[in-house]
Design a protein around this motif. Sequence first.
Motif, short mmCIF file in Angstrom:
data_model
loop_
_atom_site.label_atom_id
_atom_site.label_comp_id
_atom_site.label_asym_id
_atom_site.label_seq_id
_atom_site.Cartn_x
_atom_site.Cartn_y
_atom_site.Cartn_z
N GLY A 6 -100.99 -29.10 60.34
CA GLY A 6 -101.78 -28.90 61.77
C GLY A 6 -103.21 -29.88 61.85
N GLY A 7 -103.51 -30.68 61.62
CA GLY A 7 -104.57 -31.86 61.68
C GLY A 7 -103.72 -32.55 62.67
N LEU A 8 -102.61 -33.32 62.47
CA LEU A 8 -102.09 -33.93 64.06
C LEU A 8 -102.07 -32.89 65.00
CD1 LEU A 8 -100.64 -36.34 64.15
CD2 LEU A 8 -98.24 -35.28 64.23
N ALA A 9 -101.69 -31.82 64.87
CA ALA A 9 -102.08 -30.71 66.19
C ALA A 9 -102.98 -30.87 66.79
CB ALA A 9 -101.44 -29.25 66.21
N VAL A 12 -104.19 -34.05 68.50
CA VAL A 12 -103.92 -33.25 70.04
C VAL A 12 -104.35 -32.83 71.24
CG1 VAL A 12 -101.56 -33.12 71.70
CG2 VAL A 12 -101.19 -34.20 68.98
N ALA A 13 -104.87 -31.36 69.96
CA ALA A 13 -105.35 -30.77 71.38
C ALA A 13 -107.07 -31.12 71.45
CB ALA A 13 -105.81 -29.70 70.53
N LEU A 14 -107.61 -32.41 70.95
CA LEU A 14 -108.76 -32.84 71.02
C LEU A 14 -109.06 -33.35 73.01
CD1 LEU A 14 -109.99 -33.71 67.45
CD2 LEU A 14 -110.69 -32.19 69.06
N MET A 15 -107.88 -33.64 73.02
CA MET A 15 -107.30 -34.84 74.79
C MET A 15 -107.29 -33.26 75.45
SD MET A 15 -104.34 -37.13 73.47
CE MET A 15 -103.42 -36.30 73.17
N THR A 28 -97.49 -24.93 67.58
CA THR A 28 -95.48 -23.90 67.57
C THR A 28 -94.81 -25.14 67.63
OG1 THR A 28 -96.95 -22.03 68.55
CG2 THR A 28 -94.35 -22.23 69.12
N ALA A 29 -94.94 -25.32 68.55
CA ALA A 29 -93.99 -26.66 68.88
C ALA A 29 -93.88 -27.20 67.58
CB ALA A 29 -94.09 -27.55 70.17
N MET A 30 -94.50 -28.24 67.04
CA MET A 30 -94.49 -28.83 65.58
C MET A 30 -93.99 -28.21 64.62
SD MET A 30 -97.87 -30.61 65.43
CE MET A 30 -98.41 -32.43 66.35
N THR A 31 -93.68 -26.91 64.50
CA THR A 31 -93.42 -26.30 63.46
C THR A 31 -91.96 -25.53 63.91
OG1 THR A 31 -95.92 -25.23 63.13
CG2 THR A 31 -93.27 -23.84 62.71
#
Length: 233
Positions: A6-9, A12-15, A28-31
């Motif tokens: 979740g932290g990595l996701a 990415v979302a901060l961009m 969801t994609a990472m999961t």
Amino acid sequence: MLTQIGGLAWIVALMFRRRLFAFLLTYTAMTLGTLWIAPSFGRTALSCAADGPLQVQHWMYCALNRNYVTPELAEALEATAIEMDERYPGTVTLVLDANFPFFDNFPLLPHLSHDDGEKADLAFYYQDGTGYLAGATRSPIGYFAFEPGPTNCTPTWPSLRWDFVALQPLWPNYTLAPERNRAVLQILADDPRIGRIFVEPHLLQSLDITHTKIRFQGCRAARHDDHIHLQLR
């Protein structure tokens, strides 16, 4: 810390301007991708879509990526559930927290272990006045519905031995199904792949079962009269 990826996701979302949407999409994609990557780390996912004798108790455990185990533990869990269903037709064995998909020694909070793919928790089997309740647990997530009984533990700090007294009146008035709970503990203890099982001592006494593999987890760890903890040898 709750989901491992979740932290990595979120990074990415901060961009993106629409961060929440981006986070949900990325997570969801990472999961989904994790299902194919985890075997490279020696772990496999227990399916939340399974409808056989072995099931994950709540979809939340899969959504949070807490449903991963080593292939050896997956085989042991499946064999246990199948044997329970053979002894008591219609029995459903429910898995609670297991492990994250990647890396050893990454903590699966709030557990003190569950950090190497070799541990898992099972829900107890419950009954009411009508008999055994297939797939039922007293709490929505299987944890924190404690069975009352004597203990030698005194309040200490730091400790994960929570009582959650305020929650206890909220749970259904189910009772433990003694034959099934005694049987699953015996099956697990007799499995050479299983090295250790944690259950609260007062339950072992009421279920009338003893085995060198079945132990008390200690007073600083979480209570184990709401679930069964097991781990490989």
